[in-house]
Design an enzyme around this catalytic site. Sequence first.
Site, PDB file in Angstrom:
ATOM      1  N   THR A  13      26.566  -1.336  42.578  1.00  0.00           N
ATOM      2  CA  THR A  13      25.401  -0.727  43.327  1.00  0.00           C
ATOM      3  C   THR A  13      25.232  -1.332  44.916  1.00  0.00           C
ATOM      4  O   THR A  13      25.063  -0.389  45.701  1.00  0.00           O
ATOM      5  CB  THR A  13      24.094  -0.633  42.687  1.00  0.00           C
ATOM      6  OG1 THR A  13      24.451   0.018  41.440  1.00  0.00           O
ATOM      7  CG2 THR A  13      23.085   0.114  43.368  1.00  0.00           C
ATOM      8  N   SER A  57      30.984  -2.298  37.495  1.00  0.00           N
ATOM      9  CA  SER A  57      31.147  -3.430  36.789  1.00  0.00           C
ATOM     10  C   SER A  57      31.326  -2.983  35.309  1.00  0.00           C
ATOM     11  O   SER A  57      31.689  -4.104  34.543  1.00  0.00           O
ATOM     12  CB  SER A  57      30.154  -4.507  37.137  1.00  0.00           C
ATOM     13  OG  SER A  57      28.935  -4.314  36.394  1.00  0.00           O
ATOM     14  N   SER A  58      31.139  -2.085  34.930  1.00  0.00           N
ATOM     15  CA  SER A  58      31.325  -1.559  33.531  1.00  0.00           C
ATOM     16  C   SER A  58      33.091  -1.917  33.315  1.00  0.00           C
ATOM     17  O   SER A  58      33.398  -1.885  32.095  1.00  0.00           O
ATOM     18  CB  SER A  58      30.941  -0.463  33.092  1.00  0.00           C
ATOM     19  OG  SER A  58      29.329  -0.157  33.449  1.00  0.00           O
ATOM     20  N   THR A  88      25.741  -4.951  38.531  1.00  0.00           N
ATOM     21  CA  THR A  88      24.889  -6.135  37.749  1.00  0.00           C
ATOM     22  C   THR A  88      24.979  -5.907  36.338  1.00  0.00           C
ATOM     23  O   THR A  88      24.527  -6.764  35.693  1.00  0.00           O
ATOM     24  CB  THR A  88      23.334  -5.633  37.928  1.00  0.00           C
ATOM     25  OG1 THR A  88      23.059  -4.087  37.906  1.00  0.00           O
ATOM     26  CG2 THR A  88      22.832  -5.864  39.629  1.00  0.00           C
ATOM     27  N   THR A 165      21.268 -13.511  31.800  1.00  0.00           N
ATOM     28  CA  THR A 165      21.577 -12.056  30.996  1.00  0.00           C
ATOM     29  C   THR A 165      20.700 -10.895  31.733  1.00  0.00           C
ATOM     30  O   THR A 165      19.769 -11.232  32.381  1.00  0.00           O
ATOM     31  CB  THR A 165      20.634 -12.524  29.734  1.00  0.00           C
ATOM     32  OG1 THR A 165      21.504 -11.440  28.868  1.00  0.00           O
ATOM     33  CG2 THR A 165      19.242 -12.150  29.433  1.00  0.00           C
ATOM     34  N   THR A 275      21.532 -16.167  18.646  1.00  0.00           N
ATOM     35  CA  THR A 275      20.502 -15.302  18.094  1.00  0.00           C
ATOM     36  C   THR A 275      20.250 -14.102  18.906  1.00  0.00           C
ATOM     37  O   THR A 275      20.598 -13.854  20.222  1.00  0.00           O
ATOM     38  CB  THR A 275      19.098 -16.212  18.250  1.00  0.00           C
ATOM     39  OG1 THR A 275      17.908 -15.163  17.772  1.00  0.00           O
ATOM     40  CG2 THR A 275      18.644 -16.819  19.730  1.00  0.00           C
ATOM     41  N   GLN A 276      19.895 -12.842  18.400  1.00  0.00           N
ATOM     42  CA  GLN A 276      19.622 -11.664  18.956  1.00  0.00           C
ATOM     43  C   GLN A 276      18.281 -11.875  19.663  1.00  0.00           C
ATOM     44  O   GLN A 276      17.992 -11.048  20.578  1.00  0.00           O
ATOM     45  CB  GLN A 276      19.206 -10.718  17.953  1.00  0.00           C
ATOM     46  CG  GLN A 276      20.566 -10.224  16.916  1.00  0.00           C
ATOM     47  CD  GLN A 276      20.242  -9.333  15.662  1.00  0.00           C
ATOM     48  OE1 GLN A 276      19.451  -8.620  15.957  1.00  0.00           O
ATOM     49  NE2 GLN A 276      21.375  -9.191  15.112  1.00  0.00           N
ATOM     50  N   CYS A 277      17.469 -12.821  19.705  1.00  0.00           N
ATOM     51  CA  CYS A 277      16.166 -12.897  20.324  1.00  0.00           C
ATOM     52  C   CYS A 277      16.466 -13.327  21.697  1.00  0.00           C
ATOM     53  O   CYS A 277      17.549 -14.064  22.101  1.00  0.00           O
ATOM     54  CB  CYS A 277      15.417 -14.211  19.640  1.00  0.00           C
ATOM     55  SG  CYS A 277      14.753 -13.770  18.103  1.00  0.00           S
TER      56      CYS A 277
END
Length: 340
Positions: A13, A57-58, A88, A165, A275-277
């Site tokens: 972008t 960036s995908s 991003t 992230t 972890t998913q957290c």
Amino acid sequence: MKSSVLLIYTGGTIGMHTDPESGALVPFDFNHIYEEFPSLRRLEVDIEVLPFEPIDSSNASPELWVRLAENIRDNYERFDGFVVLHGTDTMSYSASALSFMLHNLAKPVVFTGSQIPIGVLRTDGRENLITAIEIAAAKDSKGRAEVPGVSLYFQNRLFRGNRTTKQSAEELSAFASNNYPPLAEVGVSIQYNHTYIARPKAGAQFSIDTRLERDVAIVKIFPGLTESIFRAMLSSGIKGVVLETYGAGNAPTKEWFIGALKEAIAKGISVVNVTQCSNGEVNMDIYETGVALQKIGVISGRDMTTEAAVTKMMYVLAHEHTPARRAKMLKKSICGEFGK
Ligand code: ASP
């Protein structure tokens, strides 16, 4: 003497502006960055632009990472720092991958981008770009780079690249580093948090290593996951799995689940538990559901992001060829991707 920065533009972008004819957002030619963005000339930094064919960036891939690493190596002596403009969506994967591929990096490689195109009045790209360049050019009182290594700058904060992230598709503060403090915070001035900035050993030679194993997968568990689906995910030539578990690294204790993982590990597949957290860390000692994983040889990913875990897996599997050596390397911090 002025610092020099190589600005590598990969797309995303940040590099978009409105096409005067169609009115659509299209990538602009970064060779004309000064026409688009005249205030860049006011920076006390010599900037050279290296535009790649812009991609969303995908579509980022290990080929892009290799190309970035090679371009940084080829220009390493000529520049004081590097800024990588990147979409991003997968920026944290690319920053993580580069952190493993660039060794003894004594210069800054700062990733940045924007949520709003640079050609739009309310863009966040202008500030991100200018400050990323300032950080890439910044030297301390000993003439060393303020922030060597791979970092990511977004919305007033500089993070270690492999701790980041993408946390929001909407907010301008698009990135988080939930388990590691910012390396710098930007207000009226740039405040560097020296305690958290890692430096390579004095005199260590910079080099790159671009070998990556592609046969890896991220497997996110969920209530209702069936044995046949889980077994299918662990088959088809896979060599390494990043297992996204619940909470402090917990997964079902059902016999078929543990059995399928045990068989995969016996076949030589490396399994790392994250972890998913969004914050906190894996601790497979607390609950029965974590202890069962530890017993069969699942490796703790501690407080690593999924982005860092999967790129580390690619890197480690391409470098070590026995399960034991792979496990040893996966348990170590290679470049500050986990731990305090
Ligand atoms: N889809 C875009 C990309 O990642 C989004 C962005 O740049 O913010 O390339």
